[in-house]
Scaffold this motif. Structure first.
Motif, PDB file in Angstrom:
ATOM      1  N   TYR A  49      56.887 -77.120  42.458  1.00 47.34           N
ATOM      2  CA  TYR A  49      56.049 -78.038  43.227  1.00 47.34           C
ATOM      3  C   TYR A  49      55.788 -77.460  44.614  1.00 47.34           C
ATOM      4  N   VAL A  50      54.746 -77.998  45.259  1.00 46.29           N
ATOM      5  CA  VAL A  50      54.342 -77.541  46.582  1.00 46.29           C
ATOM      6  C   VAL A  50      54.205 -78.749  47.496  1.00 46.29           C
ATOM      7  N   GLU A  51      54.747 -78.653  48.703  1.00 48.19           N
ATOM      8  CA  GLU A  51      54.645 -79.728  49.694  1.00 48.19           C
ATOM      9  C   GLU A  51      53.265 -79.692  50.350  1.00 48.19           C
ATOM     10  N   VAL A  52      52.486 -80.760  50.132  1.00 51.50           N
ATOM     11  CA  VAL A  52      51.129 -80.821  50.665  1.00 51.50           C
ATOM     12  C   VAL A  52      51.120 -80.851  52.194  1.00 51.50           C
ATOM     13  N   ASP A  53      52.011 -81.633  52.794  1.00 51.81           N
ATOM     14  CA  ASP A  53      52.042 -81.739  54.253  1.00 51.81           C
ATOM     15  C   ASP A  53      52.274 -80.379  54.899  1.00 51.81           C
ATOM     16  N   SER A 166      51.867 -81.016  43.066  1.00 50.92           N
ATOM     17  CA  SER A 166      51.757 -81.205  44.511  1.00 50.92           C
ATOM     18  C   SER A 166      52.635 -82.386  44.901  1.00 50.92           C
ATOM     19  N   LYS A 167      53.414 -82.223  45.949  1.00 48.79           N
ATOM     20  CA  LYS A 167      54.274 -83.299  46.443  1.00 48.79           C
ATOM     21  C   LYS A 167      53.717 -83.789  47.776  1.00 48.79           C
ATOM     22  N   ALA A 168      53.213 -85.016  47.757  1.00 50.23           N
ATOM     23  CA  ALA A 168      52.651 -85.613  48.968  1.00 50.23           C
ATOM     24  C   ALA A 168      53.319 -86.962  49.193  1.00 50.23           C
ATOM     25  N   GLY A 169      54.071 -87.067  50.272  1.00 48.36           N
ATOM     26  CA  GLY A 169      54.768 -88.319  50.534  1.00 48.36           C
ATOM     27  C   GLY A 169      55.786 -88.620  49.447  1.00 48.36           C
ATOM     28  N   ASN A 170      55.667 -89.811  48.858  1.00 48.36           N
ATOM     29  CA  ASN A 170      56.605 -90.231  47.813  1.00 48.36           C
ATOM     30  C   ASN A 170      55.971 -90.241  46.428  1.00 48.36           C
ATOM     31  N   ASN A 171      54.938 -89.391  46.222  1.00 43.94           N
ATOM     32  CA  ASN A 171      54.302 -89.399  44.909  1.00 43.94           C
ATOM     33  C   ASN A 171      55.228 -88.846  43.817  1.00 43.94           C
ATOM     34  N   LEU A 172      56.247 -88.068  44.227  1.00 45.23           N
ATOM     35  CA  LEU A 172      57.284 -87.641  43.294  1.00 45.23           C
ATOM     36  C   LEU A 172      58.571 -88.376  43.665  1.00 45.23           C
ATOM     37  N   LEU A 173      59.122 -89.116  42.733  1.00 39.97           N
ATOM     38  CA  LEU A 173      60.308 -89.899  43.033  1.00 39.97           C
ATOM     39  C   LEU A 173      61.504 -89.013  43.370  1.00 39.97           C
TER      40      LEU A 173
END
Length: 210
Positions: A49-53, A166-173
């Motif tokens: 996964y990749v951190e969007v922020d 893609s990991k944006a905020g809490n979209n991945l628990l």
């Protein structure tokens, strides 16, 4: 064109999820053995996964274009505000003259009609500038999405990930940091990024007018 709109647009578009899978749909009827094999195979999936922020904050392309869009938005606000102030001043002057009986009925009607036309012109200008800003934002969004997908597609030729999220905020628990490839992706994106002359000029202009 508010700054928050720009940031929100960037964040939404940047949440790009790339799925790289291979499916064989030539035989939709699967027997029990095939199902068992598929289930067992799924445990060997490689996921990252990749951190969007982080991309938003560290990918130079995002930083450049964010600056450009914010400056464009501010310019639009300033232009419309100046036009509106001029119109309001003209309308206030007209009202004052009317109260002083400085115009004939015909003159007052003509001036009022002219003020209405100016008001319509300001609204039309706002609509046109807004459309131009939206078009520029859409252009950036597509370029950002294309650059990320192109990099991940090339990057995955060797890595062989089955899924890159893609990991944006809490979209991945929950996401184990062991599957985080953000730093590698950002480094690769920045290495590949070659800003055009137009972008360099626009960024320089935005920095100069701060």
């Amino acid at each position: 064109m508010k700054k928050t709109k720009v940031i929100r647009t960037l964040a939404v578009v940047a949440a790009t999820t790339m799925v790289i899978t291979a499916c064989n749909r030539s035989n939709p009827q699967m027997d029990q053995k095939s199902v068992s094999t598929a289930t067992a195979g799924s445990t060997n999936m490689k996921i990252a996964y990749v951190e969007v922020d982080s991309i938003m904050g560290q990918y130079q392309f995002c930083k450049d274009y964010s600056q450009i869009l914010q400056k464009k938005g501010q310019n639009i606000q300033n232009t419309l505000a100046a036009k509106q102030q001029q119109l309001q001043a003209a309308a206030a002057n007209f009202q004052q003259k009317v109260q002083q009986n400085a115009y004939t009925r015909e003159q007052a009607e003509a001036i009022q009609a002219n003020l209405q036309r100016q008001s319509n012109d300001v609204q039309a200008l706002g609509q046109r500038l807004g459309n131009e800003f939206d078009a520029e934002t859409a252009k950036f969004n597509k370029a950002l999405s294309d650059s990320i997908q192109h990099f991940l597609s090339d990057y995955n030729k060797d890595k062989k990930y089955s899924l890159i999220l893609s990991k944006a905020g809490n979209n991945l628990l929950y996401a184990d940091k062991a599957y985080d490839i953000t730093d590698v992706v950002i480094a690769g994106l920045n290495k590949a990024y070659k800003p055009s002359t137009a972008i360099k000029t626009a960024v320089a202009a935005a920095e100069k007018k701060k």
